[in-house]
Design a protein around this motif. Structure first.
Motif, PDB file in Angstrom:
ATOM      1  N   ALA A  85      43.861  39.142  42.160  1.00 39.82           N
ATOM      2  CA  ALA A  85      42.907  40.219  42.458  1.00 39.82           C
ATOM      3  C   ALA A  85      42.183  40.754  41.219  1.00 39.82           C
ATOM      4  CB  ALA A  85      43.623  41.349  43.180  1.00 39.82           C
ATOM      5  N   ILE A  86      42.915  40.974  40.125  1.00 39.11           N
ATOM      6  CA  ILE A  86      42.302  41.687  38.992  1.00 39.11           C
ATOM      7  C   ILE A  86      41.109  40.933  38.386  1.00 39.11           C
ATOM      8  CG2 ILE A  86      42.732  42.550  36.637  1.00 39.11           C
ATOM      9  CD1 ILE A  86      45.413  43.621  37.748  1.00 39.11           C
ATOM     10  N   PRO A  87      41.237  39.630  38.044  1.00 38.08           N
ATOM     11  CA  PRO A  87      40.050  38.951  37.492  1.00 38.08           C
ATOM     12  C   PRO A  87      38.886  38.950  38.477  1.00 38.08           C
ATOM     13  CG  PRO A  87      42.016  37.591  37.256  1.00 38.08           C
ATOM     14  CD  PRO A  87      42.396  38.731  38.132  1.00 38.08           C
ATOM     15  N   ALA A  88      39.223  38.888  39.789  1.00 37.03           N
ATOM     16  CA  ALA A  88      38.160  38.853  40.803  1.00 37.03           C
ATOM     17  C   ALA A  88      37.423  40.189  40.901  1.00 37.03           C
ATOM     18  CB  ALA A  88      38.759  38.503  42.164  1.00 37.03           C
ATOM     19  N   THR A 116      34.250  36.188  41.817  1.00 32.85           N
ATOM     20  CA  THR A 116      34.766  35.252  42.825  1.00 32.85           C
ATOM     21  C   THR A 116      33.952  33.960  42.915  1.00 32.85           C
ATOM     22  OG1 THR A 116      33.418  36.362  44.488  1.00 32.85           O
ATOM     23  CG2 THR A 116      35.691  37.107  44.293  1.00 32.85           C
ATOM     24  N   GLY A 117      32.952  33.814  42.058  1.00 37.70           N
ATOM     25  CA  GLY A 117      32.076  32.638  42.170  1.00 37.70           C
ATOM     26  C   GLY A 117      32.725  31.322  41.759  1.00 37.70           C
TER      27      GLY A 117
ATOM     28  N   ALA C  45      47.441  37.422  49.481  1.00 40.62           N
ATOM     29  CA  ALA C  45      47.141  38.857  49.586  1.00 40.62           C
ATOM     30  C   ALA C  45      46.121  39.255  48.518  1.00 40.62           C
ATOM     31  CB  ALA C  45      48.421  39.669  49.445  1.00 40.62           C
ATOM     32  N   GLY C  46      46.289  38.713  47.316  1.00 41.76           N
ATOM     33  CA  GLY C  46      45.353  39.007  46.224  1.00 41.76           C
ATOM     34  C   GLY C  46      43.954  38.495  46.533  1.00 41.76           C
ATOM     35  N   TYR C  47      43.883  37.382  47.245  1.00 47.30           N
ATOM     36  CA  TYR C  47      42.576  36.817  47.616  1.00 47.30           C
ATOM     37  C   TYR C  47      41.775  37.819  48.446  1.00 47.30           C
ATOM     38  CZ  TYR C  47      39.074  33.444  49.174  1.00 47.30           C
ATOM     39  OH  TYR C  47      37.884  32.804  49.427  1.00 47.30           O
TER      40      TYR C  47
END
Lengths: 235, 278, 215
Positions: A85-88, A116-117, C45-47
């Motif tokens: 999640a964090i880098p995205a 997210t690319g 979940a992170g996605y």
């Protein structure tokens, strides 16, 4: 008050979307109102999804804190959530306020790897770690289905026999070798299976189920709009 | 203990091994058994084929990574078919886990084969939450639901989107799905906005789709890996689905064999128990 | 085949390890499986978080508000944020308005969609001609569909006891249902096997090629 306002909101939102169906969107204000509600729905829906993830993290973090059984694996789950999640979530351009601050601290070369690319870390983690595991998890069902075919699929009575017979016919029809085998009996047999089993018996039953389920969904929708169904609000 | 009793108590791992081997050998030694076409797959192919060249179509990636083996070959074959006709493709995903990333990867990979340019020949809208709202919203204004494409480029900066504002500007929706979103493409978009919807779905979903097909709500259907193989054959581009058909055949034959052996064992043991009682 | 770069080899071996670690569960539960399983759950979940953050919160909410001045988007944003009140039991009632908006509007769409998109077209296409002059095959198919739909609906209708005419029709219904479920079962087997084929194809073609190139 705690229940009345939500019921009014549900009634107004639901009724507006029903009424809008009967009007052309460009000729009446209701079309604009509908567009606004639809846009809001997609935004609120996004928060609802994140709420689910927050719950997962909370449950797992608590287990790690208490060092309950399997806490190490749960820690890995929490780390994986943040790793994905964090880098995205990092800004991908300098044009926004957050982006300009972020890239004044970190090098510009990071830009391509965040967000997210394509070529992002998120994209890589999904394609080479998450996706292969997801595919494998479901692929394992093939083993279980083979085991179940051997142990559980018994022609105990006429109905079960009919089910097994149809399943066998369809399994043969859907693969090239099986289809060639069926053609040994009659060249038209695969066509008959498609027309009468799939397009006849199967269509009839699926249609019955679709109509039944749709009636149920319509009545449930009406109950929600009219405020009769309130269980989604919790206690 | 006789053979039937022994077979009844066989360790399930032997069955797992048999299943694995039944797929492994045909994957190594591919025979390419001929693939027969079904009318529903031909209907989908013809629907795309009959569209004018350079039409704008929507291709949805409504599937999780779990069903890639069945659905990805469908998407690839569809992209090849559409780009052979120089169509403009808009992709989106109603799946919050994988769909947009898969759309991004697959479209960019196939675009290289046809020298297609992002923003001119195809656009990936990505994902927005609540697919029923998304499907309705696209009817009045794509931009109100998707102000940007998947990577954040405003739609106003993409040449293709200058002429594509809603469903009115599209000719066909080609929905590749592994879940109920296809039901909504049919019951909302086809029913209310009158745009033809064709679909490639996983095998598990295919039986239900026949009902929509028969009612004329669905224009063509691909069911599972076999459906994908049929489309690959019609497009003339061999892919993983076609190669997988030999393994699929062998595994089906193994399952049928296991059902037969299991049932023979069941009846033999039942007869033996009955005889012992008497 | 072109030779793989170091990164490509690494990616292929990583995927192969993950696949085999999960498959190892078929033999018995083990640490490799457990680790992969938990990492998988976390990444998935992170996605969601990454996707929603970029595509909904940034693209649909923050950017239009700050770049285009669409200040009114603060309202759906607030409705969304109020959902998180569910995490605090004392304040969970605050989330009801957001949920009510979500449920009410979805119900509004569903009501029309089910009636207009499912029930009417499906009922309409069941009103078929049973005239024998259409030919034997067409009449037979029409009969199967009409009898099948009615008997299936009656089988699933539990408000009246299945006796007499209802009982006989429900009995016919179960035969139809068994045939359809058999077809469904055949398709399900097909689907599950296809997924395994996908994994084996990767191991044989991609991983196999990588092994060949390295050794």
């Amino acid at each position: 008050m705690r229940t009345t306002i939500p019921i009014i909101v549900a009634f107004l939102a639901g009724t507006l979307l029903i009424v809008s169906f009967f009007f052309h969107p460009e000729t009446i204000w209701i079309g604009d109102a509908k567009e606004v509600i639809l846009q809001w729905m997609t935004i609120v829906g996004g928060f609802a999804l994140v709420l689910g993830v927050v719950s997962i993290v909370r449950v797992n973090a608590r287990a790690v804190q208490r060092k309950s059984e399997g806490w190490f694996y749960k820690l890995m789950t929490v780390i994986s959530v943040f790793a994905m999640a964090i880098p995205a979530m990092m800004p991908v351009t300098k044009e926004s306020v957050g982006g300009s601050i972020f890239y004044s601290i970190f090098p510009d070369s990071w830009m391509g790897y965040l967000g997210t690319g394509s070529n992002s870390f998120y994209d890589w983690l999904f394609n080479y770690v998450d996706a292969p595991m997801m595919e494998t998890m479901f692929a394992m069902l093939a083993f279980y289905i083979a085991s179940a075919a051997y142990r559980a699929f018994r022609a105990r009575n006429a109905e079960a026999t009919l089910l097994l017979f149809t399943a066998t016919l369809v399994m043969l029809w859907r693969v090239p070798m099986g289809e060639a085998f069926l053609r040994l009996f009659s060249d038209n047999l695969p066509g008959y299976i498609n027309t009468y089993v799939m397009g006849g018996f199967n269509v009839a039953v699926q249609r019955g189920i679709i109509i039944g389920a749709a009636l149920g969904a319509a009545s449930m929708s009406l109950r929600i709009i009219l405020g009769i169904e309130r269980t989604y609000m919790g206690k | 203990m006789d053979i039937w009793e022994k077979l009844n108590t066989i360790d399930r791992r032997w069955i797992y091994l048999l299943m694995f081997l039944s797929i492994l050998f045909p994957t190594i030694f591919v025979m390419k058994f001929p693939i027969e076409l079904t009318p529903e797959a031909e209907q989908l192919y013809n629907a795309v084929e009959e569209l004018p060249d350079s039409s704008v179509v929507m291709l949805t990636f409504d599937y999780y990574a779990s069903a890639l083996a069945e659905t990805e070959p469908m998407s690839i074959a569809a992209l090849r078919h559409m780009w052979r006709k120089d169509m403009k493709i808009i992709t989106l995903s109603n799946i919050p886990l994988g769909g947009p990333t898969i759309a991004e990867r697959v479209t960019r990979e196939i675009a290289k084969e046809f020298d297609k340019v992002y923003g001119v020949d195809f656009v990936n809208l990505g994902y927005k939450a609540n697919y029923v709202a998304v499907m309705h919203g696209l009817a009045s204004s794509i931009e109100s639901i998707f102000p940007t494409d998947y990577t954040g480029t405003p739609l106003s900066e993409l040449p293709l989107m200058e002429h594509v504002k809603s469903y009115d500007d599209m000719k066909f929706i080609y929905c590749v799905a592994d879940n109920a979103t296809v039901d909504y493409w049919i019951s909302i978009v086809n029913a209310q906005y009158d745009i033809p919807v064709g679909s490639g779905v996983t095998a598990v979903m295919a039986p239900k789709m026949y009902s929509f097909l028969e009612a004329g709500q669905l224009t063509g259907l691909l069911g599972g890996m076999k459906g994908a193989a049929e489309y690959e054959k019609m497009v003339g581009a061999l892919g993983t689905a076609t190669i997988g058909m030999d393994a699929q055949s062998m595994a089906h034959l193994l399952i049928i064999f296991l059902v037969i052996v299991g049932n023979v064992g069941f009846f033999m043991n039942r007869r033996k128990a009955k005889d012992a009682k008497e | 085949m072109e030779s793989f770069s170091f990164l490509e080899h690494f990616q292929i071996w990583l995927k192969a390890y993950l696949i085999l670690s999960l498959f190892s569960f078929m033999y018995k539960d083990n640490k490799f499986y457990k680790l992969s399983e938990h990492v998988f759950a976390g990444l998935s979940a992170g996605y969601y978080v990454g996707l929603i953050w970029q595509t909904v919160i940034i693209q649909q909410l923050v950017n239009p508000m700050f770049d285009k001045g669409e200040w009114w988007l603060i309202f759906p944003g607030l409705l969304g944020l109020l959902m998180f009140a569910r995490m605090i039991p004392k304040w969970s009632w605050i989330s009801r308005t957001s949920l009510a908006f979500y449920m009410g509007s979805t119900a509004g769409i569903y009501l029309i969609q089910t009636l207009h998109g499912f029930i009417l077209p499906q009922v309409l296409s069941t009103m078929v001609s049973l005239d024998p002059s259409n030919g034997f095959a067409a009449t037979l198919l029409a009969l199967i569909i009409v009898i099948g739909v009615i008997s299936t609906l009656i089988y699933f209708y539990f408000s009246k006891e299945h006796t007499g005419f209802m009982g006989v029709t429900a009995r016919v219904g179960i035969w139809f249902i068994m045939i359809s479920f058999g077809a469904h079962f055949g398709y399900t087997v097909m689907g599950r096997i296809s997924l395994l084929i996908g994994r084996v194809q990767f191991l044989v073609y991609d991983w196999g090629e990588s092994i060949r190139q390295i050794f």
